[in-house]
Design a protein around this motif. Structure first.
Motif: not given
Length: 488
Positions: A56, A61, A105, A109, A178, A181, A377
């Motif tokens: 991840a 994601r 995930n 997300w 995301s 992220w 994560n």
């Protein structure tokens, strides 16, 4: 679609395992073998959840969901073509690995993309789609029953998983990554564009609310980077961010989900009706399908009040109601008359309804709402792993328990559900209408023990200014104690 597939997978084996063609092709499996065939999928999901933390953060994601979906494609093909028990077992293990990756995930997300004022309501859609998958699998099994004694009767419902997977793989390229992220990986401009898109069509990247939201996430990421990359050792230590406390609290609702007894019914609902109260295969499938449809519609109701009522209250009242339903199911099973058999069915309907009003939606959103970005994560992966390991234990033992424990099986579920009420009240802080960064502040100030954060926050669509508001009734506790909050 990932959620629909998840719900579909929970019910599809129960829909076909009683078909004569399935039992003929797999040498009429006894309850122990039924438990293995059903439960090995959950062991695969457990392994997939652990594998998810490896992919991840590196793939993102979207990338991780893509990998998980392709693994499920392979598993589905092997399941559909199975001619021996060992092939069915291995193929269900493979399918489970892919689904386990996705179930880690997808919640992350969503939690990282939705706005704090309606994050819970949006995640209700996820729960509702899980619920929709269950009646789809049941009615698919009922329709395929018409193909008996051909093996097409059980192969087609399993192959239908591919329809969901095709939809997932076609849609993923068009969905945004995301934004949190992206910030974590230095792609701040892309993240700003996504924050703007998620705020509405008329919102630009220069909108003050977009910039405030971006800056809040950037500040959080920079602080986490200053501290260095998270290790597994850090996840299992307390520290100033209360990492192990968050892991344990995040795993709790996932385990509540399984130890409520939901999947002792959901996985084997048709054969529960067959073996407990003597209904025919066809009538059992029809009733299970109707129950699933009602389950789907009721599961939408929290959309309208989850942010107002909050996660805690929903989890407490849902657990209490589930306990009552399981107690009544146990009593009806013990008395075992024609009337009580149908009351047994009625309380199965009610159980699914009250489960969908609290335990179901909260279990799939809570962990991703309380984990810090730095360890999110790994923390969510551990929570989902606990879910799937518990699921395996429940599903493996259910066929034999239905025969041997009889009404006592439901007494066990009633007691476990009742225990969730004090656990939630004592230790679980409220996350409703609070940003992920707000929860970081709450955990930094609260020590392990009784939580003081029992009411929803005050983030609103109009007031979402990117900082913790001073009129948040729970965060005022820290101000009264002289503790510093981000806006003070």
């Amino acid at each position: 679609m990932c959620c629909q597939l998840f719900g579909y997978d929970q019910g599809v084996l129960g829909a076909v395992i009683g078909l004569s063609s399935f039992r003929k092709d797999f040498d009429d499996p006894d309850p122990d073998m039924e438990g293995i065939i059903a439960g090995i999928y959950d062991l695969g999901c457990f392994a997939g959840a652990i594998l998810a933390f490896m992919t991840a953060d590196r793939l993102g994601r979207k990338g991780s969901i893509t990998v998980g979906s392709w693994i499920m494609v392979v598993g589905t093909i092997l399941q559909t073509s199975a001619t021996e028990r060992i092939q069915m077992i291995i193929s269900r293990l493979i399918t489970g690995i892919g689904n386990g990756m996705n179930t880690v995930n997808v919640p992350i997300w969503q939690a990282e993309s939705f706005k704090s004022h309606n994050r819970g309501a949006m995640l209700i859609i996820q729960s509702a789609l899980i619920a929709l998958g269950h009646p789809l699998s049941t009615f698919m099994g009922l329709a395929s029953r018409q193909a008996e004694p051909s093996s097409f009767g059980w192969r087609w419902p399993i192959a239908f998983q591919g329809v969901f997977l095709l939809g997932i793989l076609l849609c993923l390229p068009f969905l945004p990554e995301s934004p949190r992220w992206l910030v974590q990986h230095g792609r701040v401009e892309e993240a700003t564009e996504i924050f703007a898109k998620l705020s509405g069509k008329e919102t630009t990247i220069n909108d003050p609310k977009v910039l405030a939201e971006r800056d809040e996430v950037v500040a959080s990421v920079e602080e986490e980077k200053r501290l260095g990359q998270a290790t597994w050792g850090e996840v299992f230590t307390e520290g100033p961010n209360r990492n192990i406390s968050r892991v344990l609290l995040g795993a709790g609702p996932y385990m509540f989900n399984q130890w409520s007894g939901i999947n002792s019914l959901a996985y084997f609902l048709p054969i529960t009706f067959e073996r407990n109260i003597g209904l025919s295969v066809e009538l059992s499938l029809i009733i299970a399908g109707v129950l699933g449809v009602q389950y789907f519609f009721v599961s939408w109701l929290p959309y309208f009040f989850i942010e107002k009522v909050g996660r805690r209250q929903m989890l407490i009242w849902s657990s209490a109601a589930c306990s009552f339903c399981m107690a009544m199911i146990a009593i009806m099973r013990k008395v075992d008359t024609l009337v009580t058999q149908w009351v047994f069915v009625a309380f199965c309907f009610i159980f699914f309804d009250v489960f969908s009003l609290g335990i179901l939606p909260v279990s799939w959103m809570y962990a991703s709402e309380i984990m810090p970005l730095r360890t999110r994560n790994k923390g969510v992966a551990l929570g989902v792993s606990s879910h799937w390991l518990s699921n395996f234990i429940v599903v493996y033992f259910t066929p034999r328990a239905i025969e041997n424990l009889e009404h006592n099986l439901y007494v066990i579920w009633a007691v476990l559900n009742a225990s969730f009420v004090p656990i939630t009240w004592l230790w679980y802080p409220e996350t409703a209408r609070r940003s992920l960064e707000d929860m970081d502040e709450i955990f930094r100030h609260e020590r392990f023990g009784l939580t003081k954060t029992r009411k929803p926050g005050n983030r609103t669509k109009e007031g979402g200014d990117g900082v913790i508001r001073r009129d948040d009734p729970e965060l005022e506790i820290y101000q009264h104690e002289g503790k510093k909050t981000p806006d003070s």
